[in-house]
Design a protein around this motif. Structure first.
Motif, mmCIF file in Angstrom:
data_model
loop_
_atom_site.group_PDB
_atom_site.id
_atom_site.type_symbol
_atom_site.label_atom_id
_atom_site.label_comp_id
_atom_site.label_asym_id
_atom_site.label_seq_id
_atom_site.Cartn_x
_atom_site.Cartn_y
_atom_site.Cartn_z
ATOM 1 N N MET A 95 0.831 -1.200 0.000
ATOM 2 C CA MET A 95 0.000 0.000 0.000
ATOM 3 C C MET A 95 0.864 1.247 0.000
ATOM 4 O O MET A 95 1.800 1.352 0.787
ATOM 5 C CB MET A 95 -0.901 0.031 1.243
ATOM 6 N N ASP A 96 0.504 2.182 -0.854
ATOM 7 C CA ASP A 96 1.159 3.491 -0.798
ATOM 8 C C ASP A 96 0.499 4.291 0.332
ATOM 9 O O ASP A 96 -0.446 3.833 0.970
ATOM 10 C CB ASP A 96 1.088 4.213 -2.143
ATOM 11 N N ASP A 97 1.023 5.467 0.594
ATOM 12 C CA ASP A 97 0.503 6.275 1.704
ATOM 13 C C ASP A 97 -0.974 6.616 1.544
ATOM 14 O O ASP A 97 -1.725 6.619 2.522
ATOM 15 C CB ASP A 97 1.320 7.564 1.862
ATOM 16 N N ASP A 98 -1.415 6.892 0.311
ATOM 17 C CA ASP A 98 -2.827 7.232 0.084
ATOM 18 C C ASP A 98 -3.739 6.065 0.417
ATOM 19 O O ASP A 98 -4.769 6.229 1.071
ATOM 20 C CB ASP A 98 -3.054 7.677 -1.362
ATOM 21 N N LYS A 99 -3.368 4.864 -0.029
ATOM 22 C CA LYS A 99 -4.198 3.692 0.237
ATOM 23 C C LYS A 99 -4.181 3.356 1.724
ATOM 24 O O LYS A 99 -5.208 3.027 2.305
ATOM 25 C CB LYS A 99 -3.717 2.488 -0.576
ATOM 26 N N ARG A 100 -3.021 3.456 2.368
ATOM 27 C CA ARG A 100 -2.919 3.192 3.799
ATOM 28 C C ARG A 100 -3.807 4.172 4.578
ATOM 29 O O ARG A 100 -4.527 3.791 5.497
ATOM 30 C CB ARG A 100 -1.459 3.304 4.255
ATOM 31 N N TYR A 101 -3.769 5.446 4.196
ATOM 32 C CA TYR A 101 -4.603 6.451 4.865
ATOM 33 C C TYR A 101 -6.088 6.152 4.657
ATOM 34 O O TYR A 101 -6.883 6.250 5.591
ATOM 35 C CB TYR A 101 -4.270 7.859 4.359
ATOM 36 N N LEU A 102 -6.463 5.783 3.434
ATOM 37 C CA LEU A 102 -7.855 5.450 3.163
ATOM 38 C C LEU A 102 -8.302 4.270 4.007
ATOM 39 O O LEU A 102 -9.367 4.304 4.619
ATOM 40 C CB LEU A 102 -8.065 5.150 1.673
ATOM 41 N N MET A 103 -7.498 3.218 4.055
ATOM 42 C CA MET A 103 -7.863 2.043 4.840
ATOM 43 C C MET A 103 -7.971 2.409 6.328
ATOM 44 O O MET A 103 -8.888 1.969 7.010
ATOM 45 C CB MET A 103 -6.838 0.920 4.644
ATOM 46 N N PHE A 104 -7.053 3.238 6.817
ATOM 47 C CA PHE A 104 -7.113 3.696 8.210
ATOM 48 C C PHE A 104 -8.410 4.466 8.453
ATOM 49 O O PHE A 104 -9.118 4.221 9.434
ATOM 50 C CB PHE A 104 -5.889 4.565 8.532
ATOM 51 N N THR A 105 -8.739 5.387 7.546
ATOM 52 C CA THR A 105 -9.958 6.191 7.671
ATOM 53 C C THR A 105 -11.205 5.311 7.679
ATOM 54 O O THR A 105 -12.117 5.506 8.490
ATOM 55 C CB THR A 105 -10.043 7.217 6.526
ATOM 56 N N LEU A 106 -11.246 4.321 6.790
ATOM 57 C CA LEU A 106 -12.398 3.417 6.728
ATOM 58 C C LEU A 106 -12.500 2.568 7.993
ATOM 59 O O LEU A 106 -13.604 2.348 8.509
ATOM 60 C CB LEU A 106 -12.320 2.538 5.484
ATOM 61 N N LEU A 107 -11.364 2.095 8.490
ATOM 62 C CA LEU A 107 -11.385 1.312 9.729
ATOM 63 C C LEU A 107 -11.867 2.157 10.906
ATOM 64 O O LEU A 107 -12.695 1.698 11.701
ATOM 65 C CB LEU A 107 -9.992 0.745 10.023
#
Length: 137
Positions: A106-118
């Motif tokens: 995961m790049d930073d954008d995808k990691r941030y999105l997954m964190f936000t969704l969690l």
């Protein structure tokens, strides 16, 4: 069923359209912002196609309440105290770390999105648990 495996709430398209209108954007403006065509935006709002993770991550900065679009619960309608927010964020980071192999590179954008969704899902689950407890008392 684990609360993290809960299905997305029906009506995503309707709520997406509602959020788009709430922030004052046309379909074309939101589509441009997200880097998609107007027809794809139309299909997302009509509910014939589900939005992609890339799309979702690209509309967050516009002010779209993603928690509301995906789960039907407004972010500002959940009263979370600071200590609860910290616990939720810690749990989200822990879940992200535990599942990193499954989620792939995961790049930073995808990691941030997954964190936000969690965080959104955990916050929603906490609110639902609190409602269930108070109605059983």
């Amino acid at each position: 069923m684990s609360k993290l495996n809960m299905p997305l709430k029906d009506g995503i398209g309707t709520r997406l359209q509602e959020e788009r209108k709430k922030i004052g954007l046309s379909q074309m403006e939101l589509a441009d912002l997200a880097g998609i065509g107007k027809m794809t935006q139309f299909q997302y709002e009509k509910g014939t196609n589900l939005p992609t993770l890339k799309y979702i991550s690209s509309i967050i900065p516009a002010g779209i309440d993603i928690q509301y679009v995906l789960f039907g619960v407004r972010t500002n309608s959940i009263d979370v105290q600071d200590w609860q927010k910290k616990e939720i964020e810690k749990k989200a980071l822990s879940l992200l770390a535990k599942n990193e192999a499954e989620l792939g590179n995961m790049d930073d954008d995808k990691r941030y999105l997954m964190f936000t969704l969690l965080v959104s899902q955990l916050t929603t689950s906490m609110a639902q648990d609190n409602l269930t407890k108070s109605s059983n008392e």
